[in-house]
Design a protein around this motif. Structure first.
Motif, mmCIF file in Angstrom:
data_model
loop_
_atom_site.group_PDB
_atom_site.id
_atom_site.type_symbol
_atom_site.label_atom_id
_atom_site.label_comp_id
_atom_site.label_asym_id
_atom_site.label_seq_id
_atom_site.Cartn_x
_atom_site.Cartn_y
_atom_site.Cartn_z
ATOM 1 N N TRP A 29 99.842 29.713 115.801
ATOM 2 C CA TRP A 29 101.042 30.420 115.350
ATOM 3 C C TRP A 29 101.294 30.259 113.853
ATOM 4 O O TRP A 29 101.922 31.112 113.236
ATOM 5 N N ARG A 36 109.244 26.032 116.255
ATOM 6 C CA ARG A 36 108.142 26.973 116.064
ATOM 7 C C ARG A 36 108.702 28.320 115.655
ATOM 8 O O ARG A 36 109.757 28.743 116.140
ATOM 9 N N GLU A 65 102.275 23.388 123.478
ATOM 10 C CA GLU A 65 101.549 24.652 123.594
ATOM 11 C C GLU A 65 101.198 24.969 125.035
ATOM 12 O O GLU A 65 101.248 26.127 125.462
ATOM 13 N N GLU A 66 100.841 23.955 125.804
ATOM 14 C CA GLU A 66 100.461 24.199 127.201
ATOM 15 C C GLU A 66 101.639 24.694 128.012
ATOM 16 O O GLU A 66 101.518 25.616 128.824
ATOM 17 N N GLY A 106 104.358 25.958 126.664
ATOM 18 C CA GLY A 106 104.959 27.104 125.994
ATOM 19 C C GLY A 106 106.424 26.917 125.695
ATOM 20 O O GLY A 106 107.222 27.853 125.808
ATOM 21 N N TRP A 139 106.326 21.211 119.543
ATOM 22 C CA TRP A 139 106.105 22.336 120.450
ATOM 23 C C TRP A 139 104.975 21.993 121.403
ATOM 24 O O TRP A 139 103.912 21.534 120.964
#
Length: 376
Positions: free
Chosen positions: A235, A352, A69-70, A72, A67
């Motif tokens: 998360w 995720r 994160e930056e 998304g 995943w």
């Protein structure tokens, strides 16, 4: 008693409407499609009586690298590096593990080593909260001890500290209040291990999976299993990175991978055998693993099972329908009224976790119920 073993056959042979079962498969496969599918991959298995009329695999056991994160969003693997789901793919069962913990508990009740309404403190006198509040085996199985849903065992330094936290945990509500709690199954694990002198993984293997021939059902690690999560904060609750073949649940991981609430891996075919055993009154083929009266007690009272839950059972829900769901995307339903069973193993947390959505589970169960009606 010789209960017919599962065999593969047409929907008509199983007494099911082919149009509805075709729709069940089509809708299941669609859950793996698109840029943001409900799940990366799945296997669905359904039948009636001893006949498996539906078995379909779709999507990927491994689709994402992780995943971002930056950005998304997920990081896709090149198609050449992906791994397709097959009917033989093991999945992390998550809370479906609770069904096996409950089943082994009923075996001990049948043998007289435990009493359904006996105080837990009779066997765990060193658990002060259980003694003070009078927890019973029934209350553990029905989630009515008043214990909170979980403890952050994964934040404690070692196994001894984690067991100690469980041992002294006080309920947050009056005993008798239903709060679905992993802690109930963790205490049941301690109880079973104390009474039998065997660890839970060995107990389930010797008393359930081996006699039933469920050779793909075991606690991890499980090479070749469907991937779960790129497990990282914020998360997730711990930072473990991409997971495949090792338990997803953070507390089960903190307890070494074998836990009363999570940790088992299995295939849809194996779970079909378990479903058939429940519908067969505790017998499968020539193996008898539990008496019919104790199976009925377990399913009628919801001892470890959820009973009549439309939110994941759809139109199959009713007083004779029982089953469970798992956080990773798994579910299982048996309905004694129609002699049907449905297993849906999916990877909804790859790469995720998202907000849980059981609409697809309920839709699949509804298709199976309509297939019964359509067959007359």
């Amino acid at each position: 008693m010789n209960i017919p073993r599962l065999r593969y056959g047409s929907p008509a042979r199983a007494g099911l409407d082919p149009q509805e079962t075709n729709l069940l498969v089509q809708e299941a496969r669609a859950l793996t499609e698109g840029p943001r599918p409900w799940c990366a991959g799945l296997v669905v298995l359904a039948g009636r009586g001893p006949v498996v009329a539906v078995e379909a695999a779709a999507g990927w056991a491994l689709r994402y690298r992780g995943w971002d994160e930056e950005r998304g969003g997920p990081v896709e693997l090149p198609r050449a590096e992906r791994v397709a789901v097959t009917p033989a793919t093991p999945f992390d069962l998550a809370s479906l593990t609770k069904l096996f913990t409950a089943f082994t508990t009923l075996q001990q009740i049948e043998r007289g080593t435990l009493g359904l309404d006996a105080p837990v403190a009779d066997h765990l006198p060193d658990y002060p909260a259980a003694a003070h509040h009078g927890f019973t085996v029934r209350q553990l199985l029905t989630h009515t001890t008043g214990l909170r849903p979980e403890l952050p065992l994964y934040d404690l330094p070692d196994l001894a500290a984690r067991i100690e936290a469980l041992r002294v945990e006080e309920p947050v509500a009056e005993t008798g209040t239903r709060i679905y709690s992993d802690l109930n199954m963790l205490i049941l694990q301690q109880l079973l291990e104390r009474v039998t002198g065997r660890p839970l993984d060995r107990l389930i293997e010797e008393c359930v999976t081996r006699p039933l021939g469920m050779t793909a059902t075991r606690f991890g690690p499980a090479p070749g299993a469907a991937a779960t999560e790129d497990q990282r904060r914020p998360w997730a609750k711990v930072d473990r990175g991409p997971l495949r073949g090792v338990v997803h649940d953070e507390n089960a991981w903190a307890l070494g991978g074998v836990a009363g609430h999570a940790g088992l891996f299995s295939t849809a075919r194996d779970l079909g055998v378990f479903c058939r055993t429940l519908l067969g009154g505790g017998s499968y083929g020539t193996a008898r693993v539990l008496g019919a009266d104790h199976v009925a007690l377990m399913l009628d009272l919801g001892l470890g099972f959820e009973v009549d839950r439309p939110w994941f059972m759809g139109e199959l829900a009713g007083p004779h329908a029982a089953g469970h769901t798992g956080f990773t995307g798994t579910s299982l339903v048996v309905d004694r009224a129609t002699d049907t069973f449905l297993v849906l193993l999916a990877t909804t947390v790859h790469p995720r976790r998202t907000t849980p959505d059981s609409t697809p589970r309920a839709r699949a169960a509804t298709r199976l119920r309509r297939a019964v009606r359509g067959a007359g």
